[in-house]
Design a protein around this motif. Structure first.
Motif, PDB file in Angstrom:
ATOM      1  N   ARG A  24      -5.660  -7.642   3.466  1.00 42.34           N
ATOM      2  CA  ARG A  24      -4.843  -6.754   2.633  1.00 42.34           C
ATOM      3  C   ARG A  24      -5.427  -6.578   1.222  1.00 42.34           C
ATOM      4  NH1 ARG A  24       0.325  -4.861   3.087  1.00 42.34           N
ATOM      5  NH2 ARG A  24       0.931  -6.273   4.755  1.00 42.34           N
ATOM      6  N   GLN A  25      -5.842  -7.678   0.637  1.00 43.30           N
ATOM      7  CA  GLN A  25      -6.349  -7.603  -0.737  1.00 43.30           C
ATOM      8  C   GLN A  25      -7.604  -6.722  -0.830  1.00 43.30           C
ATOM      9  OE1 GLN A  25      -7.959 -11.196  -2.523  1.00 43.30           O
ATOM     10  NE2 GLN A  25      -6.909 -10.796  -4.463  1.00 43.30           N
ATOM     11  N   HIS A  26      -8.436  -6.745   0.203  1.00 42.13           N
ATOM     12  CA  HIS A  26      -9.642  -5.927   0.194  1.00 42.13           C
ATOM     13  C   HIS A  26      -9.301  -4.439   0.286  1.00 42.13           C
ATOM     14  CE1 HIS A  26     -12.143  -9.580   1.798  1.00 42.13           C
ATOM     15  NE2 HIS A  26     -11.779  -9.699   0.529  1.00 42.13           N
ATOM     16  N   GLU A  63      -6.499  -3.184  -0.932  1.00 41.62           N
ATOM     17  CA  GLU A  63      -5.987  -2.852  -2.266  1.00 41.62           C
ATOM     18  C   GLU A  63      -7.144  -2.578  -3.228  1.00 41.62           C
ATOM     19  OE1 GLU A  63      -3.286  -6.062  -3.144  1.00 41.62           O
ATOM     20  OE2 GLU A  63      -1.845  -5.244  -1.696  1.00 41.62           O
ATOM     21  N   THR A  72      -9.992  -1.430  -2.372  1.00 41.97           N
ATOM     22  CA  THR A  72     -10.531  -0.129  -1.965  1.00 41.97           C
ATOM     23  C   THR A  72      -9.757   1.008  -2.617  1.00 41.97           C
ATOM     24  OG1 THR A  72     -11.048  -1.144   0.184  1.00 41.97           O
ATOM     25  CG2 THR A  72     -11.198   1.259   0.041  1.00 41.97           C
ATOM     26  N   ARG A  73      -8.454   0.886  -2.615  1.00 44.02           N
ATOM     27  CA  ARG A  73      -7.626   1.936  -3.242  1.00 44.02           C
ATOM     28  C   ARG A  73      -7.897   2.009  -4.742  1.00 44.02           C
ATOM     29  NH1 ARG A  73      -3.119   3.722  -0.369  1.00 44.02           N
ATOM     30  NH2 ARG A  73      -2.055   4.192  -2.321  1.00 44.02           N
ATOM     31  N   ASP A  74      -7.991   0.841  -5.375  1.00 50.29           N
ATOM     32  CA  ASP A  74      -8.256   0.816  -6.819  1.00 50.29           C
ATOM     33  C   ASP A  74      -9.583   1.494  -7.151  1.00 50.29           C
ATOM     34  OD1 ASP A  74      -5.919  -0.560  -7.175  1.00 50.29           O
ATOM     35  OD2 ASP A  74      -6.864  -2.529  -7.453  1.00 50.29           O
ATOM     36  N   GLU A  78     -12.539  -8.643 -11.662  1.00 54.37           N
ATOM     37  CA  GLU A  78     -11.844  -8.065 -10.503  1.00 54.37           C
ATOM     38  C   GLU A  78     -12.396  -8.669  -9.201  1.00 54.37           C
ATOM     39  OE1 GLU A  78     -12.675  -3.832 -10.318  1.00 54.37           O
ATOM     40  OE2 GLU A  78     -10.583  -3.421  -9.794  1.00 54.37           O
ATOM     41  N   ALA A 129      -4.636   3.433   3.480  1.00 58.45           N
ATOM     42  CA  ALA A 129      -3.506   2.503   3.552  1.00 58.45           C
ATOM     43  C   ALA A 129      -3.837   1.411   4.573  1.00 58.45           C
ATOM     44  CB  ALA A 129      -2.252   3.252   3.990  1.00 58.45           C
ATOM     45  N   PRO A 130      -3.375   0.186   4.305  1.00 60.40           N
ATOM     46  CA  PRO A 130      -3.561  -0.854   5.324  1.00 60.40           C
ATOM     47  C   PRO A 130      -2.684  -0.554   6.529  1.00 60.40           C
ATOM     48  CG  PRO A 130      -2.182  -1.678   3.539  1.00 60.40           C
ATOM     49  CD  PRO A 130      -2.643  -0.308   3.127  1.00 60.40           C
TER      50      PRO A 130
END
Ligand code: TYM
Length: 332
Positions: free
Chosen positions: A151-153, A155, A157-159, A102, A176-177
Protein backbone atom coordinates in the motif's frame (compact mmCIF):
# COMPACT_ATOMS: atom_id res chain seq x y z
CA UNK A 1 -11.51 -1.03 -20.15
CA UNK A 2 -9.72 0.28 -17.07
CA UNK A 3 -6.12 -0.80 -16.83
CA UNK A 4 -4.42 -2.82 -14.08
CA UNK A 5 -0.75 -3.51 -13.57
CA UNK A 6 1.09 -5.61 -11.04
CA UNK A 7 4.33 -7.48 -10.49
CA UNK A 8 5.85 -10.31 -8.50
CA UNK A 9 9.45 -11.06 -7.62
CA UNK A 10 11.02 -14.20 -9.06
CA UNK A 11 13.47 -14.57 -6.19
CA UNK A 12 11.62 -16.98 -4.06
CA UNK A 13 11.33 -20.00 -6.33
CA UNK A 14 7.90 -21.26 -5.33
CA UNK A 15 5.17 -18.70 -4.74
CA UNK A 16 3.61 -18.93 -1.30
CA UNK A 17 -0.04 -18.95 -0.31
CA UNK A 18 0.07 -15.24 0.63
CA UNK A 19 1.27 -14.29 -2.86
CA UNK A 20 -1.52 -16.30 -4.40
CA UNK A 21 -4.44 -15.29 -2.18
CA UNK A 22 -3.27 -11.70 -1.69
CA UNK A 23 -2.42 -10.91 -5.30
CA UNK A 24 -2.22 -13.50 -8.07
CA UNK A 25 -5.77 -14.76 -7.60
CA UNK A 26 -7.04 -11.23 -8.22
CA UNK A 27 -4.81 -10.91 -11.28
CA UNK A 28 -6.53 -13.93 -12.79
CA UNK A 29 -9.99 -12.48 -12.15
CA UNK A 30 -9.10 -8.98 -13.37
CA UNK A 31 -7.82 -10.14 -16.77
CA UNK A 32 -11.50 -10.78 -17.65
CA UNK A 33 -12.66 -7.24 -16.96
CA UNK A 34 -9.55 -5.07 -17.29
CA UNK A 35 -6.73 -4.31 -19.68
CA UNK A 36 -4.20 -6.22 -17.61
CA UNK A 37 -0.38 -6.02 -17.48
CA UNK A 38 1.50 -8.43 -15.22
CA UNK A 39 5.22 -8.88 -14.90
CA UNK A 40 7.99 -10.81 -13.24
CA UNK A 41 10.13 -8.11 -11.65
CA UNK A 42 13.69 -9.31 -12.12
CA UNK A 43 15.13 -5.77 -11.85
CA UNK A 44 13.65 -5.59 -8.38
CA UNK A 45 15.08 -9.01 -7.52
CA UNK A 46 18.71 -7.91 -7.84
CA UNK A 47 18.32 -5.38 -5.02
CA UNK A 48 19.32 -8.42 -2.94
CA UNK A 49 22.28 -10.52 -4.18
CA UNK A 50 21.22 -13.21 -6.68
CA UNK A 51 23.00 -16.14 -8.21
CA UNK A 52 22.77 -15.51 -12.00
CA UNK A 53 21.79 -19.04 -13.01
CA UNK A 54 19.21 -19.22 -10.24
CA UNK A 55 17.75 -15.84 -11.12
CA UNK A 56 17.29 -16.92 -14.73
CA UNK A 57 15.67 -20.21 -13.70
CA UNK A 58 13.45 -18.51 -11.12
CA UNK A 59 12.26 -15.95 -13.66
CA UNK A 60 10.98 -18.74 -15.92
CA UNK A 61 9.59 -20.53 -12.89
CA UNK A 62 7.66 -17.42 -11.82
CA UNK A 63 6.17 -17.00 -15.30
CA UNK A 64 5.20 -20.68 -15.38
CA UNK A 65 3.48 -20.37 -11.99
CA UNK A 66 1.53 -17.31 -13.12
CA UNK A 67 0.26 -19.22 -16.15
CA UNK A 68 -0.49 -22.29 -14.03
CA UNK A 69 -2.49 -20.08 -11.68
CA UNK A 70 -4.70 -19.07 -14.59
CA UNK A 71 -3.21 -16.10 -16.43
CA UNK A 72 -3.94 -16.50 -20.12
CA UNK A 73 -1.60 -14.87 -22.65
CA UNK A 74 -4.53 -14.00 -24.91
CA UNK A 75 -6.32 -12.21 -22.08
CA UNK A 76 -3.47 -10.28 -20.45
CA UNK A 77 0.01 -9.01 -21.17
CA UNK A 78 2.54 -11.12 -19.25
CA UNK A 79 6.19 -10.13 -19.44
CA UNK A 80 9.57 -9.92 -17.75
CA UNK A 81 10.54 -6.49 -16.43
CA UNK A 82 14.10 -6.45 -17.82
CA UNK A 83 12.73 -7.10 -21.32
CA UNK A 84 11.25 -3.62 -21.25
CA UNK A 85 14.14 -1.15 -20.76
CA UNK A 86 11.75 1.76 -20.22
CA UNK A 87 11.31 0.64 -16.58
CA UNK A 88 14.89 1.53 -15.72
CA UNK A 89 14.71 4.68 -17.82
CA UNK A 90 11.59 6.08 -16.19
CA UNK A 91 12.94 4.86 -12.86
CA UNK A 92 15.82 7.31 -13.20
CA UNK A 93 13.51 10.24 -13.86
CA UNK A 94 11.43 9.27 -10.83
CA UNK A 95 14.55 9.00 -8.67
CA UNK A 96 15.26 12.62 -9.48
CA UNK A 97 11.82 13.60 -8.24
CA UNK A 98 11.88 11.65 -4.96
CA UNK A 99 13.00 13.22 -1.71
CA UNK A 100 15.72 11.42 0.19
CA UNK A 101 13.65 11.61 3.36
CA UNK A 102 10.59 10.44 1.49
CA UNK A 103 12.40 7.30 0.31
CA UNK A 104 13.82 6.77 3.81
CA UNK A 105 10.31 6.47 5.21
CA UNK A 106 9.41 3.36 3.17
CA UNK A 107 8.76 0.67 5.75
CA UNK A 108 9.65 -2.23 3.44
CA UNK A 109 13.07 -0.68 2.91
CA UNK A 110 13.53 -0.28 6.64
CA UNK A 111 12.59 -3.92 7.25
CA UNK A 112 14.67 -5.33 4.43
CA UNK A 113 17.75 -3.24 5.11
CA UNK A 114 17.57 -4.14 8.79
CA UNK A 115 17.51 -7.80 7.79
CA UNK A 116 20.45 -7.33 5.38
CA UNK A 117 22.52 -5.34 7.84
CA UNK A 118 22.87 -1.60 7.23
CA UNK A 119 26.31 -1.95 5.62
CA UNK A 120 25.23 -4.55 3.12
CA UNK A 121 21.98 -2.91 1.99
CA UNK A 122 22.46 -1.42 -1.48
CA UNK A 123 21.37 1.88 -2.98
CA UNK A 124 19.26 -0.29 -5.30
CA UNK A 125 17.31 -1.57 -2.30
CA UNK A 126 16.84 2.02 -1.18
CA UNK A 127 15.37 3.15 -4.52
CA UNK A 128 13.40 -0.08 -5.04
CA UNK A 129 10.04 1.66 -4.36
CA UNK A 130 10.88 4.35 -6.92
CA UNK A 131 11.42 1.71 -9.60
CA UNK A 132 8.03 0.34 -8.62
CA UNK A 133 6.57 3.82 -9.15
CA UNK A 134 7.99 3.79 -12.68
CA UNK A 135 6.53 0.29 -13.29
CA UNK A 136 3.07 1.53 -12.51
CA UNK A 137 3.19 4.95 -14.18
CA UNK A 138 4.63 3.63 -17.46
CA UNK A 139 1.36 1.82 -18.11
CA UNK A 140 -0.95 4.59 -16.88
CA UNK A 141 -2.51 1.97 -14.61
CA UNK A 142 -5.84 2.83 -12.97
CA UNK A 143 -5.55 0.10 -10.34
CA UNK A 144 -2.78 -2.00 -8.84
CA UNK A 145 -3.83 -5.39 -7.40
CA UNK A 146 -1.47 -6.22 -4.51
CA UNK A 147 -1.39 -7.30 -0.88
CA UNK A 148 -1.57 -4.89 2.04
CA UNK A 149 2.24 -4.68 2.36
CA UNK A 150 2.43 -2.79 -0.94
CA UNK A 151 0.00 0.00 0.00
CA UNK A 152 2.70 2.49 0.94
CA UNK A 153 4.44 2.03 -2.42
CA UNK A 154 1.22 2.86 -4.24
CA UNK A 155 0.78 5.95 -2.12
CA UNK A 156 4.30 6.99 -3.14
CA UNK A 157 3.31 6.38 -6.76
CA UNK A 158 0.36 8.73 -6.44
CA UNK A 159 2.50 11.37 -4.76
CA UNK A 160 5.17 11.27 -7.46
CA UNK A 161 2.63 11.20 -10.29
CA UNK A 162 0.96 14.25 -8.85
CA UNK A 163 4.28 16.01 -8.35
CA UNK A 164 5.33 15.33 -11.94
CA UNK A 165 1.95 16.40 -13.33
CA UNK A 166 2.05 19.63 -11.37
CA UNK A 167 5.57 20.48 -12.39
CA UNK A 168 5.53 19.40 -16.03
CA UNK A 169 1.85 19.19 -17.03
CA UNK A 170 -0.66 16.33 -16.98
CA UNK A 171 1.20 13.15 -17.94
CA UNK A 172 0.44 10.30 -15.55
CA UNK A 173 -2.73 8.59 -14.34
CA UNK A 174 -2.98 8.44 -10.53
CA UNK A 175 -3.37 4.74 -9.67
CA UNK A 176 -5.49 3.33 -6.86
CA UNK A 177 -4.52 0.29 -4.81
CA UNK A 178 -6.70 -2.77 -5.37
CA UNK A 179 -6.38 -4.61 -2.06
CA UNK A 180 -9.04 -7.02 -0.86
CA UNK A 181 -9.98 -6.66 2.78
CA UNK A 182 -10.36 -10.42 3.23
CA UNK A 183 -7.08 -11.61 1.74
CA UNK A 184 -4.85 -8.52 1.71
CA UNK A 185 -2.83 -10.03 4.52
CA UNK A 186 -2.47 -13.80 4.94
CA UNK A 187 -0.72 -14.81 8.13
CA UNK A 188 1.98 -17.30 9.02
CA UNK A 189 0.45 -20.65 10.07
CA UNK A 190 2.74 -20.93 13.11
CA UNK A 191 2.70 -17.29 14.13
CA UNK A 192 -0.61 -15.71 13.09
CA UNK A 193 0.61 -12.30 14.31
CA UNK A 194 3.00 -11.94 11.37
CA UNK A 195 2.30 -12.05 7.66
CA UNK A 196 3.28 -15.12 5.70
CA UNK A 197 6.56 -14.35 3.95
CA UNK A 198 9.66 -16.06 2.61
CA UNK A 199 11.98 -14.03 4.75
CA UNK A 200 10.22 -13.86 8.11
CA UNK A 201 8.16 -17.04 8.34
CA UNK A 202 9.27 -20.26 9.92
CA UNK A 203 9.37 -23.10 7.37
CA UNK A 204 6.38 -24.72 9.08
CA UNK A 205 4.34 -21.54 8.92
CA UNK A 206 4.99 -20.90 5.22
CA UNK A 207 2.91 -22.70 2.61
CA UNK A 208 4.85 -22.99 -0.64
CA UNK A 209 2.58 -23.79 -3.55
CA UNK A 210 5.16 -26.09 -5.14
CA UNK A 211 5.83 -28.16 -2.03
CA UNK A 212 4.79 -31.81 -2.01
CA UNK A 213 1.03 -31.77 -1.30
CA UNK A 214 1.67 -34.09 1.66
CA UNK A 215 3.96 -31.50 3.21
CA UNK A 216 1.36 -28.78 2.73
CA UNK A 217 -1.38 -30.90 4.29
CA UNK A 218 0.84 -31.51 7.30
CA UNK A 219 1.57 -27.80 7.73
CA UNK A 220 -2.15 -27.05 7.69
CA UNK A 221 -2.90 -29.76 10.23
CA UNK A 222 -0.27 -28.44 12.61
CA UNK A 223 -1.28 -24.79 12.26
CA UNK A 224 -1.32 -22.82 15.51
CA UNK A 225 -4.82 -21.96 16.74
CA UNK A 226 -5.69 -21.27 20.40
CA UNK A 227 -6.74 -23.07 23.58
CA UNK A 228 -10.42 -22.38 23.03
CA UNK A 229 -12.41 -24.74 20.78
CA UNK A 230 -14.91 -22.43 19.13
CA UNK A 231 -14.59 -21.81 15.38
CA UNK A 232 -15.41 -18.14 15.01
CA UNK A 233 -13.99 -15.38 12.79
CA UNK A 234 -12.35 -12.94 15.18
CA UNK A 235 -8.95 -11.73 13.99
CA UNK A 236 -8.13 -10.02 17.31
CA UNK A 237 -9.03 -12.79 19.77
CA UNK A 238 -8.58 -15.73 17.41
CA UNK A 239 -6.00 -14.80 14.75
CA UNK A 240 -4.97 -18.38 13.92
CA UNK A 241 -8.50 -19.71 13.45
CA UNK A 242 -9.53 -16.58 11.54
CA UNK A 243 -6.60 -17.00 9.15
CA UNK A 244 -7.63 -20.61 8.46
CA UNK A 245 -11.24 -19.53 7.90
CA UNK A 246 -10.12 -16.85 5.43
CA UNK A 247 -8.03 -19.34 3.49
CA UNK A 248 -10.73 -22.01 3.48
CA UNK A 249 -13.39 -19.50 2.47
CA UNK A 250 -11.37 -18.15 -0.45
CA UNK A 251 -10.19 -21.51 -1.75
CA UNK A 252 -13.62 -23.12 -1.65
CA UNK A 253 -15.82 -20.12 -2.43
CA UNK A 254 -17.81 -20.56 0.80
CA UNK A 255 -18.58 -17.54 2.96
CA UNK A 256 -16.98 -17.29 6.39
CA UNK A 257 -20.46 -17.13 7.98
CA UNK A 258 -21.39 -20.40 6.30
CA UNK A 259 -18.17 -22.00 7.52
CA UNK A 260 -18.81 -20.83 11.08
CA UNK A 261 -22.18 -22.54 10.91
CA UNK A 262 -20.80 -25.70 9.36
CA UNK A 263 -18.23 -26.13 12.13
CA UNK A 264 -20.50 -25.23 15.02
CA UNK A 265 -19.90 -27.72 17.81
CA UNK A 266 -16.98 -29.29 15.95
CA UNK A 267 -13.34 -28.97 16.92
CA UNK A 268 -10.41 -27.39 15.13
CA UNK A 269 -9.44 -30.80 13.77
CA UNK A 270 -12.45 -30.82 11.43
CA UNK A 271 -11.64 -27.41 9.99
CA UNK A 272 -7.97 -28.26 9.59
CA UNK A 273 -8.54 -31.54 7.84
CA UNK A 274 -11.06 -29.97 5.42
CA UNK A 275 -8.63 -27.16 4.72
CA UNK A 276 -5.78 -29.61 4.22
CA UNK A 277 -7.94 -31.36 1.64
CA UNK A 278 -8.86 -28.11 -0.11
CA UNK A 279 -5.18 -27.14 -0.23
CA UNK A 280 -4.17 -30.48 -1.72
CA UNK A 281 -6.94 -30.15 -4.32
CA UNK A 282 -5.59 -26.76 -5.23
CA UNK A 283 -1.84 -27.40 -5.29
CA UNK A 284 -1.86 -30.77 -7.03
CA UNK A 285 -2.97 -29.51 -10.47
CA UNK A 286 -1.05 -26.26 -9.93
CA UNK A 287 2.21 -28.18 -9.52
CA UNK A 288 1.74 -30.41 -12.52
CA UNK A 289 0.67 -27.52 -14.75
CA UNK A 290 3.75 -25.53 -13.67
CA UNK A 291 5.98 -28.50 -14.45
CA UNK A 292 4.42 -28.96 -17.91
CA UNK A 293 5.08 -25.32 -18.74
CA UNK A 294 8.68 -25.58 -17.56
CA UNK A 295 9.19 -28.68 -19.69
CA UNK A 296 8.69 -26.54 -22.78
CA UNK A 297 10.93 -23.51 -22.20
CA UNK A 298 10.83 -22.46 -25.86
CA UNK A 299 7.10 -21.94 -25.82
CA UNK A 300 7.35 -20.16 -22.49
CA UNK A 301 10.12 -17.84 -23.71
CA UNK A 302 8.34 -16.97 -26.92
CA UNK A 303 5.18 -16.20 -25.03
CA UNK A 304 7.17 -13.85 -22.78
CA UNK A 305 8.77 -12.24 -25.83
CA UNK A 306 5.33 -11.49 -27.25
CA UNK A 307 4.26 -10.08 -23.91
CA UNK A 308 7.31 -7.81 -23.79
CA UNK A 309 6.56 -6.53 -27.27
CA UNK A 310 3.01 -5.57 -26.27
CA UNK A 311 4.24 -3.99 -23.05
CA UNK A 312 6.95 -2.00 -24.81
CA UNK A 313 4.49 -0.41 -27.18
CA UNK A 314 2.72 1.17 -24.20
CA UNK A 315 5.83 1.87 -22.14
CA UNK A 316 7.71 3.55 -24.99
CA UNK A 317 4.88 5.97 -25.60
CA UNK A 318 4.75 7.07 -21.94
CA UNK A 319 8.53 7.36 -21.74
CA UNK A 320 8.71 9.50 -24.90
CA UNK A 321 6.14 11.86 -23.50
CA UNK A 322 7.94 12.01 -20.16
CA UNK A 323 11.32 12.76 -21.77
CA UNK A 324 9.72 15.49 -23.82
CA UNK A 325 8.07 17.08 -20.79
CA UNK A 326 11.28 16.94 -18.78
CA UNK A 327 13.09 18.80 -21.56
CA UNK A 328 15.44 16.18 -22.98
CA UNK A 329 16.62 17.03 -26.49
CA UNK A 330 15.19 14.47 -28.92
CA UNK A 331 17.76 12.37 -30.78
CA UNK A 332 17.48 13.15 -34.51
P1 TYM B 1 6.28 -9.58 -3.84
O1 TYM B 1 6.98 -10.32 -4.92
O2 TYM B 1 6.92 -9.50 -2.50
O3 TYM B 1 4.84 -10.20 -3.61
C1 TYM B 1 3.92 -10.41 -4.67
C2 TYM B 1 2.51 -10.08 -4.20
O4 TYM B 1 2.13 -10.92 -3.11
C3 TYM B 1 1.57 -10.11 -2.07
N1 TYM B 1 1.81 -10.76 -0.77
C4 TYM B 1 0.85 -11.01 0.14
N2 TYM B 1 -0.47 -10.79 0.14
C5 TYM B 1 -1.17 -11.19 1.23
N3 TYM B 1 -0.62 -11.80 2.29
C6 TYM B 1 0.70 -12.06 2.35
N4 TYM B 1 1.24 -12.68 3.39
C7 TYM B 1 1.51 -11.65 1.23
N5 TYM B 1 2.83 -11.74 0.95
C8 TYM B 1 2.99 -11.19 -0.27
C9 TYM B 1 2.31 -8.79 -2.20
O5 TYM B 1 1.60 -7.74 -1.58
C10 TYM B 1 2.40 -8.63 -3.69
O6 TYM B 1 1.22 -8.05 -4.22
N6 TYM B 1 7.18 -4.74 -4.76
C11 TYM B 1 6.38 -5.87 -5.18
C12 TYM B 1 6.56 -6.23 -6.64
C13 TYM B 1 6.35 -5.11 -7.61
C14 TYM B 1 5.10 -4.52 -7.97
C15 TYM B 1 5.42 -3.56 -8.96
C16 TYM B 1 3.79 -4.70 -7.54
C17 TYM B 1 7.32 -4.53 -8.36
N7 TYM B 1 6.75 -3.59 -9.19
C18 TYM B 1 4.43 -2.78 -9.53
C19 TYM B 1 2.80 -3.91 -8.12
C20 TYM B 1 3.13 -2.95 -9.10
C21 TYM B 1 6.81 -7.08 -4.36
O7 TYM B 1 7.92 -7.14 -3.88
O8 TYM B 1 5.92 -8.10 -4.35
Amino acid sequence: RPRVLSGIQPTSGSFHLGNYLGAVRQWVALQETHDAFYMVVDLHAITIPQDPAELRANTRLAAAQLLAAGLAPERCTLFVQSHVPEHAQLGWVMNCLTGFGEASRMTQFKDKSARQGADRATVGLFTYPVLQVADILLYQADQVPVGEDQRQHIELTRDLAERFNTRFGPTFTLPAPYILKETGKIYDLQDPQIKMSKSASTPKGLVNLLDEPKVTAKKVRSAVTDTDTVIRFDPVEKPGVSNLLTIQSTLTGTSVAELEQRYEGKGYGALKSDLAEAMVDFVTPFRSRTQELLDDPETLDSLLAKGAEKARAVAAETLAETYDRVGFLPAK
